[in-house]
Design a protein around this motif. Structure first.
Motif, PDB file in Angstrom:
ATOM      1  N   ILE A 191       6.824 -14.245  58.263  1.00 43.47           N
ATOM      2  CA  ILE A 191       5.365 -14.096  58.223  1.00 43.47           C
ATOM      3  C   ILE A 191       5.015 -12.626  58.021  1.00 43.47           C
ATOM      4  O   ILE A 191       5.563 -11.749  58.711  1.00 43.47           O
ATOM      5  CB  ILE A 191       4.716 -14.600  59.527  1.00 43.47           C
ATOM      6  CG1 ILE A 191       5.080 -16.066  59.781  1.00 43.47           C
ATOM      7  CG2 ILE A 191       3.200 -14.430  59.461  1.00 43.47           C
ATOM      8  CD1 ILE A 191       4.578 -17.034  58.741  1.00 43.47           C
TER       9      ILE A 191
ATOM     10  N   THR B 167       1.403 -19.641  60.161  1.00 39.66           N
ATOM     11  CA  THR B 167       2.569 -19.901  60.988  1.00 39.66           C
ATOM     12  C   THR B 167       3.571 -20.719  60.191  1.00 39.66           C
ATOM     13  O   THR B 167       3.200 -21.454  59.267  1.00 39.66           O
ATOM     14  CB  THR B 167       2.181 -20.671  62.262  1.00 39.66           C
ATOM     15  OG1 THR B 167       1.716 -21.982  61.906  1.00 39.66           O
ATOM     16  CG2 THR B 167       1.086 -19.937  63.029  1.00 39.66           C
ATOM     17  N   CYS B 168       4.821 -20.613  60.552  1.00 42.19           N
ATOM     18  CA  CYS B 168       5.855 -21.390  59.873  1.00 42.19           C
ATOM     19  C   CYS B 168       5.639 -22.888  60.086  1.00 42.19           C
ATOM     20  O   CYS B 168       5.952 -23.698  59.218  1.00 42.19           O
ATOM     21  CB  CYS B 168       7.229 -20.964  60.382  1.00 42.19           C
ATOM     22  SG  CYS B 168       7.633 -19.234  60.000  1.00 42.19           S
ATOM     23  N   ASP B 169       5.081 -23.249  61.225  1.00 43.36           N
ATOM     24  CA  ASP B 169       4.841 -24.660  61.510  1.00 43.36           C
ATOM     25  C   ASP B 169       3.800 -25.259  60.570  1.00 43.36           C
ATOM     26  O   ASP B 169       3.858 -26.446  60.231  1.00 43.36           O
ATOM     27  CB  ASP B 169       4.407 -24.821  62.971  1.00 43.36           C
ATOM     28  CG  ASP B 169       4.381 -26.268  63.409  1.00 43.36           C
ATOM     29  OD1 ASP B 169       5.437 -26.928  63.338  1.00 43.36           O
ATOM     30  OD2 ASP B 169       3.303 -26.756  63.793  1.00 43.36           O
ATOM     31  N   GLN B 170       2.832 -24.448  60.124  1.00 37.99           N
ATOM     32  CA  GLN B 170       1.819 -24.934  59.186  1.00 37.99           C
ATOM     33  C   GLN B 170       2.427 -25.416  57.869  1.00 37.99           C
ATOM     34  O   GLN B 170       1.909 -26.325  57.232  1.00 37.99           O
ATOM     35  CB  GLN B 170       0.798 -23.835  58.881  1.00 37.99           C
ATOM     36  CG  GLN B 170      -0.265 -23.629  59.934  1.00 37.99           C
ATOM     37  CD  GLN B 170      -1.223 -22.540  59.524  1.00 37.99           C
ATOM     38  OE1 GLN B 170      -0.957 -21.357  59.708  1.00 37.99           O
ATOM     39  NE2 GLN B 170      -2.350 -22.922  58.950  1.00 37.99           N
TER      40      GLN B 170
END
Length: 228
Positions: A120, A74-77
């Motif tokens: 992603i 995920t982009c948040d990771q």
């Protein structure tokens, strides 16, 4: 006649002592499997037929699926992911290990920030989906150097494997990994002509990249005029 014969068979089955000489052969056959307990001797056969269907073998093929069950990155990771490691160097970053803390790293007068543009999808050719995102490096002067990075999905952990520098003051507008061609990322960013000053942007460039570790190689690009 038939009724009396039926009664006779029932009498011999119930009184084995008194009717021994007459039904000798039939009595001997009934006693051999279960010693006179014909009803109980029939039970083992259904029990034996159940045993082949009881083993847990049908559930075992599902176990290997756990090895490939890591979800997409995920982009948040990426906000707390490594950016530069001993085996991978990010362009425009100072030497040494660099890892984001809430999307930011600072050291030696340099600030590196993860940008919101992120895509992603598969970039490395394995089933686990990877991540591509923009990064900005701000030095002590006016320079703001932009780049893009591919993080490989390593069992659910983002690992930086490839990068490309886009130049000074070239902000990224979008990143799309779901392009028709496999393992490619389309990056849209603002730039300028070679003879134009770095303080302005006059071109919107759409460039296609592919991972060729440790770099993101540009395959081709197209430009359209841009007016701020």
């Amino acid at each position: 006649m038939l009724a009396s014969a039926t009664v006779g068979c029932q009498d011999t089955g119930g009184d084995g002592a008194g009717a021994g000489p007459t039904p000798g052969k039939s009595a001997g056959a009934s006693k051999a499997p279960g010693k006179g307990e014909g009803k109980e001797s029939a039970n083992p056969s259904p029990t034996a037929s159940k045993k082949p269907t009881e083993p847990a073998e049908p559930t075992e093929p599902t176990k290997p699926g756990k090895d490939t069950s890591a979800g997409a990155l995920t982009c948040d990771q990426l906000r707390n992911a490594a950016l530069q490691t001993p085996s991978f160097r990010f362009p425009d970053a100072p030497a040494g290990t660099v890892a984001f803390t809430d999307g930011r790293w600072e050291g030696d007068g340099v600030v590196i920030e993860l940008q919101p543009q992120c895509g992603i999808g598969d970039m490395t050719g394995d089933p686990a989906e990877d991540a591509v995102a923009a990064v900005k490096v701000t030095t002590g002067g006016t320079g703001k150097f932009y780049g893009i990075v591919t993080w490989r999905n390593d069992s659910g952990t983002p690992v930086p494997v490839a990068a490309a520098s886009l130049g000074d003051r070239t902000p990224v507008e979008s990143i799309d990994v779901s392009s028709p061609a496999p393992r490619q990322a389309t990056v849209v960013y603002l730039t300028r002509g070679d003879s134009e000053p770095s303080a302005i942007v006059t071109i919107r460039r759409s460039a296609v990249y592919r991972v060729t570790e440790p770099t993101l190689a540009e395959l081709h690009h197209s430009d359209t005029p841009y007016t701020p």
